[in-house]
Scaffold this motif. Structure first.
Motif, PDB file in Angstrom:
ATOM      1  N   MET A 216       0.843  -1.171   0.000  1.00  0.00           N
ATOM      2  CA  MET A 216       0.000   0.000   0.000  1.00  0.00           C
ATOM      3  C   MET A 216       0.894   1.243   0.000  1.00  0.00           C
ATOM      4  O   MET A 216       1.889   1.310   0.707  1.00  0.00           O
ATOM      5  CB  MET A 216      -0.907  -0.028   1.248  1.00  0.00           C
ATOM      6  CG  MET A 216      -1.961   1.035   1.249  1.00  0.00           C
ATOM      7  SD  MET A 216      -3.049   1.030   2.703  1.00  0.00           S
ATOM      8  CE  MET A 216      -3.804  -0.558   2.631  1.00  0.00           C
ATOM      9  N   ASN A 217       0.507   2.206  -0.778  1.00  0.00           N
ATOM     10  CA  ASN A 217       1.242   3.454  -0.896  1.00  0.00           C
ATOM     11  C   ASN A 217       1.263   4.187   0.444  1.00  0.00           C
ATOM     12  O   ASN A 217       0.303   4.164   1.203  1.00  0.00           O
ATOM     13  CB  ASN A 217       0.548   4.297  -1.970  1.00  0.00           C
ATOM     14  CG  ASN A 217       1.315   5.539  -2.337  1.00  0.00           C
ATOM     15  OD1 ASN A 217       2.306   5.877  -1.695  1.00  0.00           O
ATOM     16  ND2 ASN A 217       0.847   6.214  -3.360  1.00  0.00           N
TER      17      ASN A 217
ATOM     18  N   ILE B  55      -1.307   6.961   5.182  1.00  0.00           N
ATOM     19  CA  ILE B  55      -1.437   8.132   6.053  1.00  0.00           C
ATOM     20  C   ILE B  55      -2.860   8.670   6.013  1.00  0.00           C
ATOM     21  O   ILE B  55      -3.433   9.023   7.052  1.00  0.00           O
ATOM     22  CB  ILE B  55      -0.403   9.211   5.670  1.00  0.00           C
ATOM     23  CG1 ILE B  55       1.008   8.718   6.014  1.00  0.00           C
ATOM     24  CG2 ILE B  55      -0.708  10.538   6.354  1.00  0.00           C
ATOM     25  CD1 ILE B  55       2.121   9.588   5.490  1.00  0.00           C
ATOM     26  N   ILE B  56      -3.454   8.720   4.842  1.00  0.00           N
ATOM     27  CA  ILE B  56      -4.838   9.204   4.717  1.00  0.00           C
ATOM     28  C   ILE B  56      -5.791   8.278   5.452  1.00  0.00           C
ATOM     29  O   ILE B  56      -6.671   8.733   6.198  1.00  0.00           O
ATOM     30  CB  ILE B  56      -5.226   9.365   3.225  1.00  0.00           C
ATOM     31  CG1 ILE B  56      -4.437  10.517   2.606  1.00  0.00           C
ATOM     32  CG2 ILE B  56      -6.727   9.579   3.071  1.00  0.00           C
ATOM     33  CD1 ILE B  56      -4.558  10.628   1.106  1.00  0.00           C
TER      34      ILE B  56
ATOM     35  N   LEU C 108      -9.188   7.007  10.169  1.00  0.00           N
ATOM     36  CA  LEU C 108      -9.550   6.099  11.261  1.00  0.00           C
ATOM     37  C   LEU C 108      -9.365   6.761  12.623  1.00  0.00           C
ATOM     38  O   LEU C 108     -10.199   6.584  13.525  1.00  0.00           O
ATOM     39  CB  LEU C 108      -8.738   4.802  11.156  1.00  0.00           C
ATOM     40  CG  LEU C 108      -9.081   3.926   9.953  1.00  0.00           C
ATOM     41  CD1 LEU C 108      -8.038   2.826   9.774  1.00  0.00           C
ATOM     42  CD2 LEU C 108     -10.468   3.337  10.075  1.00  0.00           C
ATOM     43  N   LEU C 109      -8.307   7.525  12.797  1.00  0.00           N
ATOM     44  CA  LEU C 109      -8.119   8.264  14.046  1.00  0.00           C
ATOM     45  C   LEU C 109      -9.203   9.326  14.220  1.00  0.00           C
ATOM     46  O   LEU C 109      -9.676   9.574  15.333  1.00  0.00           O
ATOM     47  CB  LEU C 109      -6.732   8.895  14.094  1.00  0.00           C
ATOM     48  CG  LEU C 109      -5.577   7.922  14.254  1.00  0.00           C
ATOM     49  CD1 LEU C 109      -4.239   8.647  14.139  1.00  0.00           C
ATOM     50  CD2 LEU C 109      -5.666   7.186  15.575  1.00  0.00           C
TER      51      LEU C 109
ATOM     52  N   ILE D  55      -7.016  -0.142  11.823  1.00  0.00           N
ATOM     53  CA  ILE D  55      -5.706   0.510  11.967  1.00  0.00           C
ATOM     54  C   ILE D  55      -4.587  -0.533  11.912  1.00  0.00           C
ATOM     55  O   ILE D  55      -3.568  -0.335  11.238  1.00  0.00           O
ATOM     56  CB  ILE D  55      -5.651   1.331  13.277  1.00  0.00           C
ATOM     57  CG1 ILE D  55      -6.516   2.572  13.144  1.00  0.00           C
ATOM     58  CG2 ILE D  55      -4.213   1.708  13.630  1.00  0.00           C
ATOM     59  CD1 ILE D  55      -6.683   3.358  14.416  1.00  0.00           C
ATOM     60  N   ILE D  56      -4.787  -1.642  12.599  1.00  0.00           N
ATOM     61  CA  ILE D  56      -3.781  -2.714  12.562  1.00  0.00           C
ATOM     62  C   ILE D  56      -3.619  -3.248  11.152  1.00  0.00           C
ATOM     63  O   ILE D  56      -2.502  -3.517  10.701  1.00  0.00           O
ATOM     64  CB  ILE D  56      -4.155  -3.819  13.571  1.00  0.00           C
ATOM     65  CG1 ILE D  56      -4.014  -3.285  15.004  1.00  0.00           C
ATOM     66  CG2 ILE D  56      -3.299  -5.067  13.376  1.00  0.00           C
ATOM     67  CD1 ILE D  56      -4.593  -4.182  16.056  1.00  0.00           C
TER      68      ILE D  56
END
Length: 143
Positions: free
Chosen positions: A1-2, A7-8, A13-14, A71-72
């Protein structure tokens, strides 16, 4: 994954964690928030609909757990990590909710700190803070 996509996705998710926390008063039934915030040392515990509280705690825990698993997945992309985390989160909820119900039935006669922290582990995604470093260490040690 890029990296940019990671990061996006992680930011999104955060942000979902912040949304759940921000709207928790409207979304979830929890009379203990006011109790632990104010006069828990000087007043009696409020009347609580135990079943409603447990269902809402389960719902909140499930939302936080799904976001934690996402997230994991974004960070590590390993099915075994997701599987372990899922079983760990389910087992932790079962143990914590049983202990919390027993303390709730006792009306916190043995003290308020244990139920306060058990409730914290149920309603907040604190297990993610344990799992991420463990999986990162596992990833580093397998190289």
């Amino acid at each position: 994954m890029n990296k940019v996509i990671k990061i996006i996705l992680l930011s999104f998710l955060l942000f979902l964690f912040f949304i759940i926390r921000g709207y928790s008063d409207e979304l979830f039934y929890d009379p203990l928030i006011g109790y632990f915030k104010n006069d828990y040392l000087y007043t009696n515990m409020p009347e609580i609909s135990v079943w409603r509280l447990m269902i809402d705690m389960l719902f909140r825990y499930a939302l936080n757990s799904l976001i934690s698993l996402a997230i994991i997945w974004v960070l590590f992309q390993r099915k075994d990590y997701i599987k372990f985390s899922g079983f760990f989160l389910m087992f932790a909820f079962m143990v914590l909710i049983v202990v919390f119900i027993l303390l709730l039935r006792d009306r916190f006669e043995s003290g308020y700190l244990l139920p306060f922290y058990i409730r914290r582990f149920i309603i907040h995604p604190l297990f993610l803070l344990l799992l991420l470093p463990a999986f990162y260490y596992q990833k580093l040690s397998n190289r």
